[in-house]
Design a protein around this motif. Structure first.
Motif, PDB file in Angstrom:
ATOM      1  N   LYS A  57      32.825  80.469 -16.845  1.00  0.00           N
ATOM      2  CA  LYS A  57      33.796  80.872 -17.858  1.00  0.00           C
ATOM      3  C   LYS A  57      34.480  82.208 -17.561  1.00  0.00           C
ATOM      4  O   LYS A  57      35.582  82.472 -18.059  1.00  0.00           O
ATOM      5  N   HIS A  85      31.993  81.405 -22.847  1.00  0.00           N
ATOM      6  CA  HIS A  85      33.321  82.009 -22.852  1.00  0.00           C
ATOM      7  C   HIS A  85      33.244  83.419 -23.416  1.00  0.00           C
ATOM      8  O   HIS A  85      33.920  84.337 -22.926  1.00  0.00           O
ATOM      9  N   GLN A 164      39.869  78.280 -14.304  1.00  0.00           N
ATOM     10  CA  GLN A 164      38.782  77.335 -14.036  1.00  0.00           C
ATOM     11  C   GLN A 164      39.109  76.466 -12.819  1.00  0.00           C
ATOM     12  O   GLN A 164      38.217  76.035 -12.090  1.00  0.00           O
TER      13      GLN A 164
END
Length: 419
Positions: A57, A85, A164
């Motif tokens: 993340k 996150h 990502q």
């Protein structure tokens, strides 16, 4: 390109890859001998659990926050997260010296909350609210709008998706042979969107498999309904992927890049966590084990193939291990709960232990329903057996000896209330 028609540009993923090198390192792509032997395939794990924040993340979070202007950063940023996150945002805030408010569900494991505070230091404030990510997200969005602060969405943002996607770039640089199958965990869909887009461009023959937990299969629902609808209820156990509704951007991208979505029972995820720990000393969180658990569902198709699984995170709280073991045993058919009414004769409990249970059975839970009626009232009994096939013989012996019982495992509402 409008946001509605957004699709990751490969140049932007390359740009993100250079930028995130400030906070991430190229995690290894390692062949796993135990999994390769078990499934008779060439299985490699992309070890994103080895990042500093113990998940991938950080890539998207840092890519997004770094793109904001000084004026925006000066106002502070806001994010909502179930844990990973949040850690990426916290570390990024500390690195870039901007203040962040991080909203997390009250059900978030304490280990993750502690890590967020540690990575963020005095640059972050943690606010616990609601039972799910969606609850925390709603509160974060409302407060950010009121204060005019930027929201750092965990998945439904181009910069997050591109960050990502850098994992896909790394995998294809690290693996020289053609990759037959790529397994990607799905929560909100940011990872699957970014990595999937990269693979579709540079490895189009790879079958890309998205993996969701059975109790929160929101992407599969969106695919089936042809609409990004929210699930009515979710199982919060796989907290890193327990999302009622995937992203509007990620849903559209995943429709283009995913070849298939697999839904994995939480019990199988738990068995996978225990297997990885016992056999490879790998501590995978439930969402981190998703892609590996899915191998069991495709064991025939992947035989003899080159397979890559993204091991997405290792932020697991040790206090959850008892629940993980319990769910694993239930899924494997090795633990069974009964409501047993003992015959009204003396020595009934002794008879149950000596004559009903087999030598390999183990009573792991025993609680009288009526404390004043010992050996006569009903009791809730948990029994761990050696093999799933032992269950039928156990039921047969109880019936033969006139023990009246109800099997609780398949009575979902009652089972969850009692156990």
């Amino acid at each position: 390109m409008s946001k509605e028609n957004y699709y990751p540009l490969m140049a932007d993923i390359v740009k993100a890859s250079k930028l995130v090198q400030e906070v991430v390192f190229e995690t290894p792509l390692l062949k796993n001998l135990n999994l390769s032997s078990k499934y008779k395939a060439n299985i490699h794990l992309k070890r994103e659990d080895l990042q500093l924040v113990r998940s991938y993340k950080i890539r998207g979070a840092y890519n997004k926050i770094s793109s904001l202007s000084k004026e925006v950063l000066a106002k502070g940023i806001v994010c909502a997260s179930a844990g990973n996150h949040a850690q990426g945002v916290a570390y990024s805030c500390n690195k870039l010296k901007c203040f962040g408010k991080i909203y997390m569900p009250e059900t978030t494991p304490r280990q993750k909350i502690k890590q967020v505070k540690m990575f963020g230091g005095d640059q972050v404030e943690v606010i616990l609210t609601g039972d799910t990510f969606d609850d925390a997200s709603a509160k974060a969005n409302a407060d950010a709008k009121e204060l005019g602060q930027a929201i750092i969405h965990p998945f439904d943002d181009p910069k997050i998706i591109e960050g990502q996607g850098t994992i896909g770039l790394e995998i294809l640089q690290q693996f020289n042979d053609p990759i037959d199958y790529l397994f990607l965990p799905i929560g909100g869909g940011g990872l699957a969107s970014g990595v999937g887009a990269w693979f579709k461009e540079f490895s189009p023959n790879t079958k890309i498999i998205g993996v969701e937990p059975e109790g929160a299969a929101s992407m599969k629902m969106a695919f089936e309904k042809k609409d990004n609808v929210a699930l009515d209820t979710i199982d919060r156990f796989v907290d890193g992927a327990a999302v009622r509704k995937v992203g509007d951007l990620t849903w559209k991208i995943c429709e283009k890049v995913l070849d298939r979505i697999l839904v994995v029972p939480e019990g199988l995820i738990c068995s996978t966590i225990l297997q990885m720990y016992n056999e490879d000393a790998i501590v995978a969180e439930p969402a981190g084990a998703l892609s590996i658990a899915a191998l069991q569902l495709m064991k025939k198709e992947i035989k003899g193939k080159n397979v890559v699984c993204v091991l997405s995170g290792s932020n697991n709280d040790i206090t959850r291990m008892e629940e993980i073991k319990e769910r694993s045993l239930l899924y494997e058919g090795l633990k069974h709960y009964f409501m047993v009414r003992f015959p009204q004769r003396s020595g009934a409990l002794k008879e149950f232990v000596n004559d009903v249970l087999s030598p390999g059975d183990d009573i792991t839970h025993f609680e009288y329903y009526k404390k004043s009626s010992r050996e006569k009232g009903p009791a809730v009994i948990g029994i761990e057996v050696q093999n799933p096939s032992d269950l039928q013989r156990l039921k047969q012996r109880m019936t033969e000896r006139n023990f009246i019982f109800k099997y609780l495992n398949d009575k979902t509402d009652l089972f969850q209330f009692i156990v």
